[in-house]
Design an enzyme around this catalytic site. Structure first.
Site, short mmCIF file in Angstrom:
data_model
loop_
_atom_site.label_atom_id
_atom_site.label_comp_id
_atom_site.label_asym_id
_atom_site.label_seq_id
_atom_site.Cartn_x
_atom_site.Cartn_y
_atom_site.Cartn_z
N CYS A 82 0.90 -1.30 0.06
CA CYS A 82 -0.35 -0.19 0.30
C CYS A 82 1.15 1.25 0.05
O CYS A 82 1.54 1.51 -1.07
CB CYS A 82 -0.75 -0.26 1.24
SG CYS A 82 -2.41 1.38 0.43
N HIS A 132 -3.43 -4.41 0.39
CA HIS A 132 -2.68 -5.07 1.27
C HIS A 132 -3.09 -6.94 1.79
O HIS A 132 -3.37 -7.62 1.81
CB HIS A 132 -3.57 -5.05 3.04
CG HIS A 132 -2.92 -3.42 2.94
ND1 HIS A 132 -2.29 -2.94 4.31
CD2 HIS A 132 -4.24 -2.07 3.07
CE1 HIS A 132 -1.62 -1.70 3.50
NE2 HIS A 132 -2.74 -1.56 3.49
N GLU A 176 -1.23 -8.76 3.34
CA GLU A 176 -1.06 -9.35 4.39
C GLU A 176 -1.90 -10.09 4.91
O GLU A 176 -2.74 -10.73 6.08
CB GLU A 176 -0.45 -8.58 5.27
CG GLU A 176 -0.79 -7.43 5.66
CD GLU A 176 -0.46 -5.94 5.28
OE1 GLU A 176 -1.05 -6.14 3.62
OE2 GLU A 176 -0.75 -4.65 5.54
N1 GLN Z 1 -1.29 7.17 3.50
C1 GLN Z 1 -1.53 6.09 1.91
C2 GLN Z 1 -3.18 6.48 1.54
O1 GLN Z 1 -4.20 7.07 2.55
C3 GLN Z 1 -1.49 4.94 2.30
C4 GLN Z 1 -2.60 4.44 2.91
C5 GLN Z 1 -2.27 2.73 3.58
O2 GLN Z 1 -0.75 2.35 3.73
N2 GLN Z 1 -2.61 1.88 3.73
O3 GLN Z 1 -3.17 6.00 0.31
#
Ligand code: GLN
Length: 535
Positions: A387, A512, A514
């Protein structure tokens, strides 16, 4: 034929928090599922938050995301991993959501002029949510967060007491998780706190049917006799649960104590003999000391609470054990890196076979993450970006590629070269709810990509939780920067996965991975990442 009613297992905790009540609930679920039963599980949290989305991860641990986009407590991650089952938003209930519903109902006149009260209105609303989650399952496990006696938890305890009564004899059961301290001075285990914890529960009208007794070290059987006599729980329904080598051992320890069978018998459930061989192999792998060890740098913002990155650590560990290696995680403080005014990435990554940049929010420590990605991309260091780890990788590639002031809108919303940005319909709403991509989204992978090979498929869906996206205006430049967009969301034409060009392993995803990783089935990207470290 009338439908069989769902049976309930309610899990509460006494003495103190942090005993592993969530792992116990998840382990019970594991054992019941292993008996062929159709199980659901739900966490009731007495916080006044509506969901876990706004909770500080350093304090509360990771925010886990379900396929349908609920932002939940990290216990749901344990549940999914132990049950090997996808859960939905119905599995997470926080006080804030219940209270909001009751107050909204009051405003729209649902209560017909009645005085709205904790009992029966809040307790009824809780029961409805529990019943809805239970619908269609043989058995529904409900864990009540916190410790019995906490002021906030009272409505939940009253709700399950009533629910148990309404469900009728033999249709529900209470498991109470208590603590057994060892007193070094007199060299003995002390049962009094546990006895008192049972008394506290009784005071609220709930008699436990099963006790799970947590201790640091194995306790002698005489403790069971004593606890049984003073707490009124039969010895065969008392499980001693000392600290385990790995949390995955807990289902097997509980199985050996026989409580799963006690639960099945007490609830008159028709079940098969437990099939635990695949779980046994997970435990065996998790406790094996392999010949080789890989060191993975985890570039983190929060270092004082590993719960913050729970699913990432779990996924790395499972991926390692399925590659037959030990894993050493080196925590790298992103704030102490060059770009954030500290050490150069080369020094921080010393001794690391590869690096993971996990998710995160806010502008703190982002420059350090970008520096790590720039270094990994240039020097051929295996990199897995999750992400935020993808977003920083794209910024890094752009900077390596010559756009020195390339950045993300999260860092500078007024910058000229926002290679990561918000889309037009999100502008001005960056700090409000409802603008995030949450839960499962589809991703089409290029057939020749490393990711497609790892997944063994070109069509996947994984969980998201983010606001910012790759700016499509720059997509044609990627190749020149040394990366390729290999995964695209077909509905919104958004970049989901990038890979490094001619790189041993540079893979980053907007989702994500994970969250879908399981101890018996590590997520393919994690598995591929660890494998790359072995070369
Ligand atoms: N802060 C970033 C966004 O909002 C990444 C978020 C994250 O890693 N879950 O896009």
């Amino acid at each position: 034929m009338a439908k069989r009613p769902t049976k309930y297992v309610f899990v509460t905790g006494g003495v103190l928090s942090g005993l592993g009540k969530g792992i116990t609930a998840a382990s019970i679920g594991n054992l019941l599922k292993a008996r062929g039963l159709n199980v659901n599980i739900q966490k009731c949290d007495p916080y006044l938050n509506v969901d876990a989305g706004t909770l500080n991860p350093a304090e509360h641990g990771e925010c886990y995301v379900t396929v349908d986009g609920a932002e939940t407590d990290l216990d749901l991650g344990h549940y999914e991993r132990f049950l090997d089952q996808e859960l939905t938003r119905t599995s997470s209930l926080m006080s804030g959501r219940v209270l909001q519903q009751v107050i909204d109902g009051e405003r729209s006149g649902d209560y017909l002029g009645k005085t709205v009260q904790f009992i029966p209105h809040v307790t009824d609303a809780i029961q409805k949510q529990i019943q809805a989650a239970a619908e269609g399952y043989d058995i529904h496990i409900v864990e009540i967060g916190g410790t019995v006696g906490d002021y906030e938890g009272l409505s939940f305890l009253e709700a399950i007491r009533e629910l148990s009564f309404q469900a009728g004899e033999g249709n529900s059961l209470f498991v109470h998780v208590v603590y057994l301290p060892y007193l070094g001075a007199s060299k003995e285990f002390k049962t009094k706190p546990a006895q008192n914890a049972v008394k506290d529960l009784r005071g609220l009208g709930i008699s436990p049917d099963v006790l799970v007794v947590r201790s640091e070290e194995p306790a002698e059987e005489s403790v069971v006799r004593k606890l049984s006599l003073f707490s009124g729980v039969y010895p065969n329904a008392i499980s001693l649960l000392p600290n385990a080598k790995t949390i995955y051992e807990v289902p097997l320890t509980l199985e050996d104590t026989g409580i799963a069978q006690v639960i099945v018998d007490k609830l008159s459930l028709k079940s098969k003999r437990p099939s635990l061989s695949s779980w046994r192999s997970v435990v065996e792998r998790a406790t094996t000391n392999y010949e080789k060890t890989v060191t993975v740098g985890l570039v983190a913002k929060y270092l004082d609470n590993q719960d913050t990155y729970m699913s990432v650590v779990e996924a790395l560990q499972s991926a390692a054990m399925w590659n037959n290696v030990n894993i050493h995680i080196k925590w790298i403080n992103a704030e102490k890196l060059d770009g954030a005014g500290g050490k150069p990435a080369s020094g921080a990554l010393k001794g690391c076979d590869g690096v993971v940049v996990p998710g995160g929010f806010g502008t703190r420590a982002l420059e350090g993450k970008i520096k790590v990605a720039q270094y990994a991309l240039k020097k051929g260091v295996p990199y897995l970006g999750l992400c935020l780890g993808l977003q920083m990788a794209v910024v890094a590639a752009a900077r390596n590629g010559g756009i020195k002031d390339a950045t993300s809108a999260e860092i500078n919303p007024n910058a000229e070269h926002q290679v990561i940005h918000t889309m037009a319909d999100q502008h001005g709403l960056e700090n409000t709810g409802g603008t995030m991509r949450l839960g499962n989204y589809n991703c089409h992978l290029e057939k020749s990509s490393r990711s497609a090979k790892l997944y063994g498929s070109t069509k996947i869906a994984e969980r998201h939780r983010h606001r910012y996206e790759c700016n499509n205006a720059y997509r044609d430049s990627y190749e020149g920067w040394g990366i390729r967009p290999v995964g695209i969301n077909p509905e919104n034409n958004l970049v989901e996965v990038i890979e490094g060009v001619d790189h041993p392993f540079f893979v980053a995803s907007q989702f994500h991975p994970e969250f879908s990783s399981r101890p018996n089935r590590p997520n393919p990207l994690f598995r591929g990442f660890i494998k790359a470290l072995l070369r």
